[in-house]
Design a protein around this motif. Structure first.
Motif, PDB file in Angstrom:
ATOM      1  N   LYS A 283       0.784  -1.228   0.000  1.00 57.00           N
ATOM      2  CA  LYS A 283       0.000   0.000   0.000  1.00 57.00           C
ATOM      3  C   LYS A 283       0.826   1.292   0.000  1.00 57.00           C
ATOM      4  CE  LYS A 283      -3.665  -2.267   2.599  1.00 57.00           C
ATOM      5  NZ  LYS A 283      -4.488  -2.245   3.805  1.00 57.00           N
ATOM      6  N   GLN A 284       2.047   1.230  -0.488  1.00 52.55           N
ATOM      7  CA  GLN A 284       2.896   2.406  -0.466  1.00 52.55           C
ATOM      8  C   GLN A 284       2.333   3.532  -1.335  1.00 52.55           C
ATOM      9  OE1 GLN A 284       4.036  -0.670  -1.398  1.00 52.55           O
ATOM     10  NE2 GLN A 284       5.146  -1.251   0.428  1.00 52.55           N
ATOM     11  N   ARG A 285       2.654   4.763  -0.926  1.00 55.81           N
ATOM     12  CA  ARG A 285       2.319   5.920  -1.749  1.00 55.81           C
ATOM     13  C   ARG A 285       3.253   5.951  -2.952  1.00 55.81           C
ATOM     14  NH1 ARG A 285       3.385   8.173   3.148  1.00 55.81           N
ATOM     15  NH2 ARG A 285       5.192   9.099   2.128  1.00 55.81           N
ATOM     16  N   ARG A 286       2.792   6.548  -4.018  1.00 55.05           N
ATOM     17  CA  ARG A 286       3.567   6.589  -5.262  1.00 55.05           C
ATOM     18  C   ARG A 286       4.939   7.232  -5.062  1.00 55.05           C
ATOM     19  NH1 ARG A 286       3.033   6.130 -10.773  1.00 55.05           N
ATOM     20  NH2 ARG A 286       4.306   7.555 -11.971  1.00 55.05           N
ATOM     21  N   ASP A 287       4.999   8.391  -4.400  1.00 59.63           N
ATOM     22  CA  ASP A 287       6.288   9.063  -4.241  1.00 59.63           C
ATOM     23  C   ASP A 287       7.255   8.231  -3.398  1.00 59.63           C
ATOM     24  OD1 ASP A 287       4.719   9.588  -1.950  1.00 59.63           O
ATOM     25  OD2 ASP A 287       5.676  11.518  -1.595  1.00 59.63           O
ATOM     26  N   PHE A 288       6.754   7.552  -2.366  1.00 62.27           N
ATOM     27  CA  PHE A 288       7.596   6.674  -1.546  1.00 62.27           C
ATOM     28  C   PHE A 288       8.131   5.523  -2.398  1.00 62.27           C
ATOM     29  CE2 PHE A 288       8.134   2.803   0.898  1.00 62.27           C
ATOM     30  CZ  PHE A 288       8.998   3.219   1.904  1.00 62.27           C
ATOM     31  N   PHE A 289       7.242   4.889  -3.145  1.00 58.03           N
ATOM     32  CA  PHE A 289       7.631   3.758  -3.987  1.00 58.03           C
ATOM     33  C   PHE A 289       8.686   4.172  -5.011  1.00 58.03           C
ATOM     34  CE2 PHE A 289       7.302   1.185  -7.800  1.00 58.03           C
ATOM     35  CZ  PHE A 289       7.374  -0.104  -7.304  1.00 58.03           C
ATOM     36  N   MET A 290       8.431   5.253  -5.731  1.00 59.60           N
ATOM     37  CA  MET A 290       9.347   5.690  -6.780  1.00 59.60           C
ATOM     38  C   MET A 290      10.718   6.071  -6.210  1.00 59.60           C
ATOM     39  SD  MET A 290       8.117   5.228  -9.697  1.00 59.60           S
ATOM     40  CE  MET A 290       6.634   5.081 -10.648  1.00 59.60           C
ATOM     41  N   ASN A 291      10.737   6.747  -5.088  1.00 60.58           N
ATOM     42  CA  ASN A 291      11.994   7.127  -4.456  1.00 60.58           C
ATOM     43  C   ASN A 291      12.782   5.880  -4.055  1.00 60.58           C
ATOM     44  OD1 ASN A 291      14.047   8.583  -3.296  1.00 60.58           O
ATOM     45  ND2 ASN A 291      12.905   9.098  -1.457  1.00 60.58           N
ATOM     46  N   ALA A 292      12.113   4.927  -3.419  1.00 61.82           N
ATOM     47  CA  ALA A 292      12.772   3.691  -3.003  1.00 61.82           C
ATOM     48  C   ALA A 292      13.246   2.899  -4.217  1.00 61.82           C
ATOM     49  CB  ALA A 292      11.835   2.849  -2.146  1.00 61.82           C
ATOM     50  N   TYR A 293      12.426   2.835  -5.252  1.00 61.17           N
ATOM     51  CA  TYR A 293      12.780   2.102  -6.469  1.00 61.17           C
ATOM     52  C   TYR A 293      14.066   2.669  -7.075  1.00 61.17           C
ATOM     53  CZ  TYR A 293      12.341  -0.172 -11.012  1.00 61.17           C
ATOM     54  OH  TYR A 293      12.571  -0.937 -12.130  1.00 61.17           O
ATOM     55  N   LYS A 294      14.143   3.968  -7.167  1.00 58.29           N
ATOM     56  CA  LYS A 294      15.296   4.610  -7.798  1.00 58.29           C
ATOM     57  C   LYS A 294      16.586   4.410  -6.999  1.00 58.29           C
ATOM     58  CE  LYS A 294      12.430   7.956 -10.148  1.00 58.29           C
ATOM     59  NZ  LYS A 294      11.906   9.313 -10.152  1.00 58.29           N
ATOM     60  N   ARG A 295      16.480   4.192  -5.704  1.00 53.73           N
ATOM     61  CA  ARG A 295      17.672   3.970  -4.880  1.00 53.73           C
ATOM     62  C   ARG A 295      18.053   2.495  -4.807  1.00 53.73           C
ATOM     63  NH1 ARG A 295      15.896   6.392   0.555  1.00 53.73           N
ATOM     64  NH2 ARG A 295      14.406   4.893  -0.074  1.00 53.73           N
ATOM     65  N   ALA A 296      17.165   1.620  -5.207  1.00 53.35           N
ATOM     66  CA  ALA A 296      17.363   0.175  -5.049  1.00 53.35           C
ATOM     67  C   ALA A 296      17.979  -0.459  -6.288  1.00 53.35           C
ATOM     68  CB  ALA A 296      16.019  -0.493  -4.759  1.00 53.35           C
ATOM     69  N   GLU A 297      18.472  -1.677  -6.084  1.00 54.40           N
ATOM     70  CA  GLU A 297      18.834  -2.540  -7.198  1.00 54.40           C
ATOM     71  C   GLU A 297      17.586  -3.357  -7.494  1.00 54.40           C
ATOM     72  OE1 GLU A 297      22.772  -4.562  -7.994  1.00 54.40           O
ATOM     73  OE2 GLU A 297      21.639  -6.084  -6.890  1.00 54.40           O
ATOM     74  N   CYS A 298      17.063  -3.214  -8.676  1.00 52.87           N
ATOM     75  CA  CYS A 298      15.774  -3.830  -8.995  1.00 52.87           C
ATOM     76  C   CYS A 298      15.952  -4.980  -9.986  1.00 52.87           C
ATOM     77  CB  CYS A 298      14.815  -2.790  -9.554  1.00 52.87           C
ATOM     78  SG  CYS A 298      14.475  -1.471  -8.362  1.00 52.87           S
ATOM     79  N   HIS A 299      15.657  -6.185  -9.504  1.00 55.84           N
ATOM     80  CA  HIS A 299      15.670  -7.386 -10.325  1.00 55.84           C
ATOM     81  C   HIS A 299      14.259  -7.546 -10.887  1.00 55.84           C
ATOM     82  CE1 HIS A 299      19.566  -8.664  -8.688  1.00 55.84           C
ATOM     83  NE2 HIS A 299      19.120  -8.142  -7.574  1.00 55.84           N
ATOM     84  N   LEU A 300      14.175  -7.726 -12.189  1.00 55.30           N
ATOM     85  CA  LEU A 300      12.880  -7.764 -12.853  1.00 55.30           C
ATOM     86  C   LEU A 300      12.758  -9.027 -13.696  1.00 55.30           C
ATOM     87  CD1 LEU A 300      13.421  -4.165 -14.105  1.00 55.30           C
ATOM     88  CD2 LEU A 300      11.826  -4.751 -12.293  1.00 55.30           C
ATOM     89  N   LEU A 301      11.569  -9.599 -13.712  1.00 59.43           N
ATOM     90  CA  LEU A 301      11.268 -10.713 -14.609  1.00 59.43           C
ATOM     91  C   LEU A 301      10.178 -10.255 -15.562  1.00 59.43           C
ATOM     92  CD1 LEU A 301      11.302 -13.785 -12.197  1.00 59.43           C
ATOM     93  CD2 LEU A 301      13.091 -13.027 -13.768  1.00 59.43           C
ATOM     94  N   VAL A 302      10.459 -10.427 -16.835  1.00 59.16           N
ATOM     95  CA  VAL A 302       9.548  -9.997 -17.884  1.00 59.16           C
ATOM     96  C   VAL A 302       9.142 -11.226 -18.683  1.00 59.16           C
ATOM     97  CG1 VAL A 302       9.327  -8.543 -19.938  1.00 59.16           C
ATOM     98  CG2 VAL A 302      10.658  -7.735 -17.964  1.00 59.16           C
ATOM     99  N   GLU A 303       7.844 -11.429 -18.784  1.00 59.64           N
ATOM    100  CA  GLU A 303       7.297 -12.567 -19.524  1.00 59.64           C
ATOM    101  C   GLU A 303       6.605 -12.034 -20.757  1.00 59.64           C
ATOM    102  OE1 GLU A 303       3.607 -15.120 -18.381  1.00 59.64           O
ATOM    103  OE2 GLU A 303       5.352 -16.067 -17.406  1.00 59.64           O
TER     104      GLU A 303
END
Length: 157
Positions: free
Chosen positions: A36-56
């Motif tokens: 349930k994160q807010r958009r700005d919280f999510f985007m800020n955390a995403y940009k600072r993180a290493e994001c592993h993604l799976l694309v199907e």
């Protein structure tokens, strides 16, 4: 029918897949009432993180956003593709780069807790009022035991 699953990565400071990640998180929030994160919280955390993604087949179906210390900020797998090992594979990607992996999960999120316990996480402690809405969390950790990394390595194939 053949399914093409591709691993992608957004390193810290990059957000090429951030919008798709937000859409996946929102799909899960609407479906299950978690993340349930807010958009700005999510985007800020995403940009600072290493994001592993799976694309199907060109659609984002899984995400593990982690800090440098192996703490998973967000783990999300689209409900329609669960049971295919994607969550395990994403955690294995984080474990491959870290001696330990940790995260928080809502005490009421039985599906997440069962998943984490299934792959070897242990509850370290309960934290009251952890979430913005007053919800409690468990802090979970996957240990430094190399056999745990070995066990998860099968998901990297």
């Amino acid at each position: 029918m053949s399914v093409n699953v591709e691993k992608r990565m957004d390193p810290p400071g990059e957000a090429e897949h951030a919008e798709a990640a937000w859409a996946l998180k929102e799909e899960i929030r609407e479906h299950e009432g978690v993340l349930k994160q807010r958009r700005d919280f999510f985007m800020n955390a995403y940009k600072r993180a290493e994001c592993h993604l799976l694309v199907e087949d060109d659609e984002l179906v899984g995400l593990a956003a982690s800090r440098r210390d192996g703490y998973i900020l967000f783990l999300a797998v689209a409900p329609r593709v669960r049971g295919r090992g994607y969550g395990e594979r994403l955690v294995a990607e984080v474990a491959e780069e870290n001696r330990t992996v940790s995260c928080h999960a809502r005490t009421t999120n039985e599906a997440a807790l069962n998943f984490y316990k299934h792959i070897g996480f242990q509850v370290v402690r309960r934290i009251e009022n952890y979430y913005e809405d007053g919800g409690d969390a468990f802090y979970l950790k996957l240990g430094e035991d190399s056999s745990l990394r070995d066990r998860l390595s099968k998901f990297l194939r």
